[in-house]
Structure formats: structure tokens, C-alpha cells
Design an enzyme around this catalytic site. Structure first.
Site, PDB file in Angstrom:
ATOM      1  N   ARG A   1      79.856  62.619  72.669  1.00  0.00           N
ATOM      2  CA  ARG A   1      80.229  62.849  71.269  1.00  0.00           C
ATOM      3  C   ARG A   1      79.833  61.692  70.356  1.00  0.00           C
ATOM      4  O   ARG A   1      80.552  61.359  69.411  1.00  0.00           O
ATOM      5  CB  ARG A   1      81.746  63.083  71.141  1.00  0.00           C
ATOM      6  CG  ARG A   1      82.278  64.296  71.871  1.00  0.00           C
ATOM      7  CD  ARG A   1      82.148  65.539  71.003  1.00  0.00           C
ATOM      8  NE  ARG A   1      82.946  66.627  71.532  1.00  0.00           N
ATOM      9  CZ  ARG A   1      84.098  67.054  71.012  1.00  0.00           C
ATOM     10  NH1 ARG A   1      84.587  66.490  69.935  1.00  0.00           N
ATOM     11  NH2 ARG A   1      84.738  68.056  71.555  1.00  0.00           N
TER      12      ARG A   1
ATOM     13  N   ARG B   1      82.830  62.286  63.839  1.00  0.00           N
ATOM     14  CA  ARG B   1      83.613  61.890  62.674  1.00  0.00           C
ATOM     15  C   ARG B   1      83.942  60.414  62.563  1.00  0.00           C
ATOM     16  O   ARG B   1      84.403  59.966  61.516  1.00  0.00           O
ATOM     17  CB  ARG B   1      84.908  62.713  62.632  1.00  0.00           C
ATOM     18  CG  ARG B   1      84.660  64.159  62.225  1.00  0.00           C
ATOM     19  CD  ARG B   1      85.857  65.029  62.539  1.00  0.00           C
ATOM     20  NE  ARG B   1      86.050  65.040  63.979  1.00  0.00           N
ATOM     21  CZ  ARG B   1      86.967  65.762  64.597  1.00  0.00           C
ATOM     22  NH1 ARG B   1      87.814  66.508  63.907  1.00  0.00           N
ATOM     23  NH2 ARG B   1      87.073  65.725  65.908  1.00  0.00           N
TER      24      ARG B   1
ATOM     25  N   ARG C   1      78.191  66.239  57.173  1.00  0.00           N
ATOM     26  CA  ARG C   1      79.083  67.360  57.477  1.00  0.00           C
ATOM     27  C   ARG C   1      79.496  68.089  56.195  1.00  0.00           C
ATOM     28  O   ARG C   1      79.616  69.308  56.168  1.00  0.00           O
ATOM     29  CB  ARG C   1      80.291  66.786  58.223  1.00  0.00           C
ATOM     30  CG  ARG C   1      81.419  67.715  58.490  1.00  0.00           C
ATOM     31  CD  ARG C   1      81.161  68.531  59.739  1.00  0.00           C
ATOM     32  NE  ARG C   1      82.405  69.099  60.213  1.00  0.00           N
ATOM     33  CZ  ARG C   1      83.024  70.119  59.652  1.00  0.00           C
ATOM     34  NH1 ARG C   1      82.525  70.686  58.585  1.00  0.00           N
ATOM     35  NH2 ARG C   1      84.158  70.569  60.158  1.00  0.00           N
TER      36      ARG C   1
ATOM     37  N   ASP D   1      77.406  72.621  69.979  1.00  0.00           N
ATOM     38  CA  ASP D   1      78.737  72.730  70.583  1.00  0.00           C
ATOM     39  C   ASP D   1      78.652  73.648  71.792  1.00  0.00           C
ATOM     40  O   ASP D   1      77.735  74.471  71.875  1.00  0.00           O
ATOM     41  CB  ASP D   1      79.761  73.267  69.582  1.00  0.00           C
ATOM     42  CG  ASP D   1      81.182  72.970  70.060  1.00  0.00           C
ATOM     43  OD1 ASP D   1      81.638  71.827  69.882  1.00  0.00           O
ATOM     44  OD2 ASP D   1      81.807  73.861  70.661  1.00  0.00           O
TER      45      ASP D   1
ATOM     46  N   TYR E   1      87.923  79.058  76.736  1.00  0.00           N
ATOM     47  CA  TYR E   1      88.009  79.321  75.289  1.00  0.00           C
ATOM     48  C   TYR E   1      87.854  80.816  74.988  1.00  0.00           C
ATOM     49  O   TYR E   1      88.498  81.337  74.084  1.00  0.00           O
ATOM     50  CB  TYR E   1      86.929  78.537  74.536  1.00  0.00           C
ATOM     51  CG  TYR E   1      87.221  77.053  74.460  1.00  0.00           C
ATOM     52  CD1 TYR E   1      88.021  76.529  73.445  1.00  0.00           C
ATOM     53  CD2 TYR E   1      86.710  76.178  75.408  1.00  0.00           C
ATOM     54  CE1 TYR E   1      88.302  75.171  73.393  1.00  0.00           C
ATOM     55  CE2 TYR E   1      86.986  74.812  75.352  1.00  0.00           C
ATOM     56  CZ  TYR E   1      87.780  74.327  74.353  1.00  0.00           C
ATOM     57  OH  TYR E   1      88.065  72.982  74.291  1.00  0.00           O
TER      58      TYR E   1
HETATM   59  O1  CP3 Z   1      78.119  64.459  72.079  1.00  0.00           O
HETATM   60  C1  CP3 Z   1      77.577  64.740  70.979  1.00  0.00           C
HETATM   61  O2  CP3 Z   1      77.428  63.924  70.051  1.00  0.00           O
HETATM   62  C2  CP3 Z   1      76.978  66.136  70.851  1.00  0.00           C
HETATM   63  C3  CP3 Z   1      77.775  67.100  70.236  1.00  0.00           C
HETATM   64  C4  CP3 Z   1      78.953  67.772  70.920  1.00  0.00           C
HETATM   65  C5  CP3 Z   1      80.002  68.353  70.167  1.00  0.00           C
HETATM   66  N1  CP3 Z   1      80.814  69.036  71.006  1.00  0.00           N
HETATM   67  C6  CP3 Z   1      80.150  68.232  68.714  1.00  0.00           C
HETATM   68  C7  CP3 Z   1      81.449  68.496  68.090  1.00  0.00           C
HETATM   69  C8  CP3 Z   1      79.201  68.083  72.269  1.00  0.00           C
HETATM   70  C9  CP3 Z   1      78.428  67.653  73.501  1.00  0.00           C
HETATM   71  C10 CP3 Z   1      80.386  68.889  72.302  1.00  0.00           C
HETATM   72  C11 CP3 Z   1      80.936  69.459  73.543  1.00  0.00           C
HETATM   73  C12 CP3 Z   1      82.222  70.152  73.498  1.00  0.00           C
HETATM   74  N2  CP3 Z   1      82.708  70.966  72.514  1.00  0.00           N
HETATM   75  C13 CP3 Z   1      83.146  70.168  74.577  1.00  0.00           C
HETATM   76  C14 CP3 Z   1      82.958  69.504  75.908  1.00  0.00           C
HETATM   77  C15 CP3 Z   1      83.077  68.042  75.835  1.00  0.00           C
HETATM   78  C16 CP3 Z   1      84.490  67.527  75.685  1.00  0.00           C
HETATM   79  O3  CP3 Z   1      84.720  66.809  74.709  1.00  0.00           O
HETATM   80  O4  CP3 Z   1      85.307  67.806  76.547  1.00  0.00           O
HETATM   81  C17 CP3 Z   1      84.234  70.965  74.171  1.00  0.00           C
HETATM   82  C18 CP3 Z   1      85.473  71.248  74.988  1.00  0.00           C
HETATM   83  C19 CP3 Z   1      83.948  71.473  72.877  1.00  0.00           C
HETATM   84  C20 CP3 Z   1      84.748  72.417  72.060  1.00  0.00           C
HETATM   85  C21 CP3 Z   1      85.166  71.817  70.799  1.00  0.00           C
HETATM   86  N3  CP3 Z   1      84.330  71.538  69.739  1.00  0.00           N
HETATM   87  C22 CP3 Z   1      86.471  71.412  70.435  1.00  0.00           C
HETATM   88  C23 CP3 Z   1      87.698  71.518  71.319  1.00  0.00           C
HETATM   89  C24 CP3 Z   1      86.392  70.905  69.138  1.00  0.00           C
HETATM   90  C25 CP3 Z   1      87.541  70.470  68.270  1.00  0.00           C
HETATM   91  C26 CP3 Z   1      88.008  69.125  68.636  1.00  0.00           C
HETATM   92  C27 CP3 Z   1      87.479  68.122  67.673  1.00  0.00           C
HETATM   93  O5  CP3 Z   1      87.034  67.056  68.128  1.00  0.00           O
HETATM   94  O6  CP3 Z   1      87.537  68.404  66.472  1.00  0.00           O
HETATM   95  C28 CP3 Z   1      85.032  70.961  68.735  1.00  0.00           C
HETATM   96  C29 CP3 Z   1      84.463  70.480  67.451  1.00  0.00           C
HETATM   97  C30 CP3 Z   1      83.373  69.489  67.504  1.00  0.00           C
HETATM   98  N4  CP3 Z   1      82.298  69.532  68.367  1.00  0.00           N
HETATM   99  C31 CP3 Z   1      83.200  68.373  66.630  1.00  0.00           C
HETATM  100  C32 CP3 Z   1      82.003  67.753  66.991  1.00  0.00           C
HETATM  101  C33 CP3 Z   1      81.356  66.567  66.327  1.00  0.00           C
HETATM  102  C34 CP3 Z   1      84.128  68.003  65.490  1.00  0.00           C
HETATM  103  C35 CP3 Z   1      83.982  69.037  64.428  1.00  0.00           C
HETATM  104  C36 CP3 Z   1      83.919  68.520  63.024  1.00  0.00           C
HETATM  105  O7  CP3 Z   1      82.979  67.802  62.637  1.00  0.00           O
HETATM  106  O8  CP3 Z   1      84.797  68.921  62.253  1.00  0.00           O
END
Ligand code: CP3
Length: 348
Positions: free
Chosen positions: A30, A34, A43, A80, A156
Site C-alpha cells: 500500500r 492516503r 484522489r 484494488d 468480500y
Molecule cells: O499497495 C499499493 O500501493 C497498491 C494498491 C492497493 C490498494 N489496495 C489500494 C487501496 C492494493 C495492493 C490493495 C489490496 C487490497 N485491497 C487488499 C489486500 C491487502 C491488504 O491490505 O490486506 C484488501 C483486503 C483490499 C480491499 C480494500 N480496499 C479495503 C478493505 C479498503 C478500505 C480500507 C482502507 O484502507 O480504506 C480498500 C481501499 C483502498 N485500496 C485504498 C487504497 C489506497 C484507500 C481508499 C481511498 O483512497 O479512499
């Protein structure tokens, strides 16, 4: 598994292929997100989070941001894991502040209604992002593609969002394993095709995120996490035998050893809880290891951060190793702490 040879491949790829490198490559799960002001600005330009994932120009921009700022050795495609259910025809949306939401699958008919037919057309913008990254990244930076593992994605799809106990998804798997298997098979196929196409377009390695693997009894972990991931890895290797695959079976404890021996992955992402001595003795002999700084030690900074880093490096840097976190970076992470970490890892 330690190989002394030094090829002219990139640092990250050499480490993933089992080489003990002159210094450990470093990237963060990640790493675009943010905690970066430039991410928050981009964003705002997008029409919501999913829109950002499907906008090649903006998705490439946020992928480049942490590389420009920190010069990580690897860059992970910005997307994602939930684009797969979306591509299969399920409704997916992100609500500000509450995370992902899906129209939950309720029964076998809902599974029947999903289709692979539109996979590649749906993913076209993501593939375009991969091409832009390939084109625009510094030549020493390795491009990582990724997808969620079937179980983590399916959790999910059935829960309709994040969950504390996965009660609906696990109950379905226990009570109706045949229909659950159909869903697993569909997601295995979609994920295999998706990752292979990311590689075709320029990804040099791929990571499979099984973030919620650590909730199953041993036999079910094998059936619902190990086997599906193994099938995906076999499909990838059939087409791209030289492309290393990283698997992140988070919180599976001693079963990490089963994943090291049987999954076919070249590298395993370590969660924060594992004994480093055990990893060194039991896991690193078989595969490259990646991890496992606690994201909250990175938030804390100071001595706690330095000691955590030294502990990891002193245990794991004698073998094939990639420095990373044990789970994704959190939004409250101070940027100066990321800089402190980089300096320490690079100076070790
Ligand atoms: O690593 C990176 O920089 C690449 C991007 C990436 C995102 N999500 C961007 C993201 C990757 C590799 C993921 C994987 C992901 N997404 C997982 C597996 C990895 C882990 O963390 O366990 C999971 C379970 C998800 C599902 C997901 N996406 C959730 C549960 C959430 C909400 C939680 C949160 O952090 O807000 C997201 C949103 C998300 N995916 C964001 C980002 C940057 C935040 C969204 C935003 O900008 O508002």
C-alpha cells in the site's frame, strides 16, 4: 535455495529468484495511499476510489508518487483486489469512511449469474495502467502486478464488505462446499487470466494477497487457500515460467511452512507475528521471504522503529530477502518515519 550467481537482472527480481543480494530490495504494501499528500490531491481529482483504479492516467500517477518521493526498488500497480468481483458482474462501490461495499452473493443462483465474459474488456484500463508504468518507471525499479487470493476476494463477495468473523462466507463453505467450490473455481480462473495479462503487459512479478487466510482450520486452509493459490501459480508458470510469484498468506502461523513447500510461490510475504528465527531456519531455506515490519512500529518511529528494523535485518538478510511491512501502511504514518526506515535499511 541460496544462489551466489549475480545476473544482470534487477535487484528485486534477483532476490525473488533466491539470490542473497548485496542489499535487500525494499518496497511497502500500500505504498501509494492516503499517508501521502500528493495521493490525497490526485484522489480528489478522481470521481471516487474505483474511478481512480480505472483511470490509467491517474492510477499511473499515484503509482509513480511513492517512487518519486522515496525511490523504492519496486512499484506496485495501483488498483484494488475488488476489481475482480466487479469484472465478474457483481456490484461494488466504496463509501467514504466505511470502505468497500458489494451486493452480497446470497445463493447458488447469484454465483451462476457471474461471468468471465467481460473480464478483459472490464480490465482494459488496468492493463493500460500497467503499460504506462512499464514505460515510465525508472529502469532499476521492478513493476509488481497483483490480485487478491480467491478466499480473501470471496470473503468480500459473500459478506458484502469487510467483516470481523467471516461468519457468512465460512458458514457457506462449511455447509455447501460444492457451490462454494464453484465460486472458488470461477475466481481462480478469473485471477489467473488477469495476472497473466498483467504480465503480458509488463508486470515483472505478481503478488497474490491472501490477507484473510488466517481464519481456517488446517484442512480448510489447504482446501480454500493453499489449493486455489497453487492453481493460479501453476497457470501463471505454464505461460511465464521465469516470472517470480509472491504469495502473502497472512496469519497462517506454522502453516507458512506448508505454503513454502507446496504453493509453488517463489517468495512468501510474512505477517508481523512470525518468529524471525523460525522463518530463518524453516522458511528461508525454501523460498525468498518478504516483510515484516509492523506498520504501527512505522507509525511510532524512534527507537521502536530502529529496533524492529534491526531485528528483521539481522535475522533475515543472510538469505534471499525483500524488506517490506507485515501488512499495508496505514494513513496516519508520518512521512519522516518512512525516510528514517529507508535510511536504516539502506545503511545496514
Ligand atoms: O499497495 C499499493 O500501493 C497498491 C494498491 C492497493 C490498494 N489496495 C489500494 C487501496 C492494493 C495492493 C490493495 C489490496 C487490497 N485491497 C487488499 C489486500 C491487502 C491488504 O491490505 O490486506 C484488501 C483486503 C483490499 C480491499 C480494500 N480496499 C479495503 C478493505 C479498503 C478500505 C480500507 C482502507 O484502507 O480504506 C480498500 C481501499 C483502498 N485500496 C485504498 C487504497 C489506497 C484507500 C481508499 C481511498 O483512497 O479512499
Amino acid at each position: 535455495m541460496q544462489k551466489p550467481m549475480k545476473t544482470n537482472e534487477k535487484l528485486m527480481i534477483r532476490a525473488l529468484k533466491g539470490e542473497k543480494t548485496e542489499r535487500p530490495p525494499i518496497w511497502l504494501m500500500r505504498q501509494a495511499g492516503r499517508y501521502l499528500p500528493e495521493y490525497r490531491a490526485t484522489r480528489k481529482e478522481a470521481n471516487g476510489f474505483l474511478d481512480l483504479c480505472y483511470n490509467p492516467e491517474l492510477a499511473a500517477e499515484v503509482t509513480f508518487q511513492p517512487i518519486r518521493r522515496f525511490g523504492f526498488d519496486a512499484s506496485i500497480l495501483f488498483s484494488d483486489i475488488l476489481v475482480i468481483p466487479h469484472a465478474l458482474g457483481q456490484k461494488v462501490w466504496f463509501e467514504e469512511g466505511t470502505g468497500p461495499k458489494l451486493e452480497a452473493l446470497q445463493d447458488a443462483q447469484d454465483i451462476e449469474n457471474l461471468t468471465l465474459e467481460n473480464l478483459h474488456s472490464h480490465m482494459a484500463p488496468v492493463y493500460e495502467t500497467v503499460e504506462r508504468l512499464k514505460e515510465g518507471l525508472p529502469e532499476e525499479t521492478t513493476l509488481i502486478g497483483f490480485a487478491g487470493a480467491p478466499w480473501t476476494v470471496i470473503s468480500y463477495m459473500i459478506e458484502g464488505g469487510s467483516s470481523k468473523d467471516y461468519a457468512k462466507a465460512k458458514s457457506w463453505a462449511f455447509a455447501q462446499p460444492e457451490t462454494f467450490q464453484k465460486l472458488v473455481d470461477l475466481v481462480v480462473e478469473a485471477t489467473s487470466l488477469y495476472l497473466i495479462e498483467q504480465i503480458n503487459r509488463g508486470a515483472e512479478t505478481v503478488q497474490i494477497f491472501d490477507s484473510w487466510a488466517g481464519v481456517w482450520p488446517e484442512w480448510a486452509l489447504r482446501k480454500w487457500c493453499l489449493e486455489p493459490c497453487k492453481r493460479i501459480i501453476q497457470s501463471i508458470k505454464a505461460v511465464h515460467p521465469d516470472v517470480p510469484v509472491i504469495l502473502f498468506p497472512r496469519l497462517v502461523g506454522p502453516s507458512y511452512k506448508t505454503f513454502a513447500l507446496e504453493s509453488g510461490a517463489d517468495a512468501l510475504g510474512l505477517d508481523t507475528t512470525l518468529s524471525l528465527q523460525w522463518v530463518r531456519e524453516e522458511i528461508q531455506k525454501h523460498v525468498t521471504v518478504q516483510g515484516n515490519l509492523d506498520p504501527l512500529a512505522l507509525v511510532a518511529g524512534g527507537k521502536a522503529l530502529d529496533q524492529s528494523i534491526d531485528d528483521i535485518l539481522s535475522h533475515l538478510s543472510d538469505g534471499p530477502f525483500v524488506f517490506n511491512l507485515g501488512h499495508g501502511i496505514v494513513p496516519q504514518t508520518p512521512i519522516e518515519h518512512v525516510e528514517q526506515m529507508l535510511k536504516r535499511v539502506r545503511g545496514f
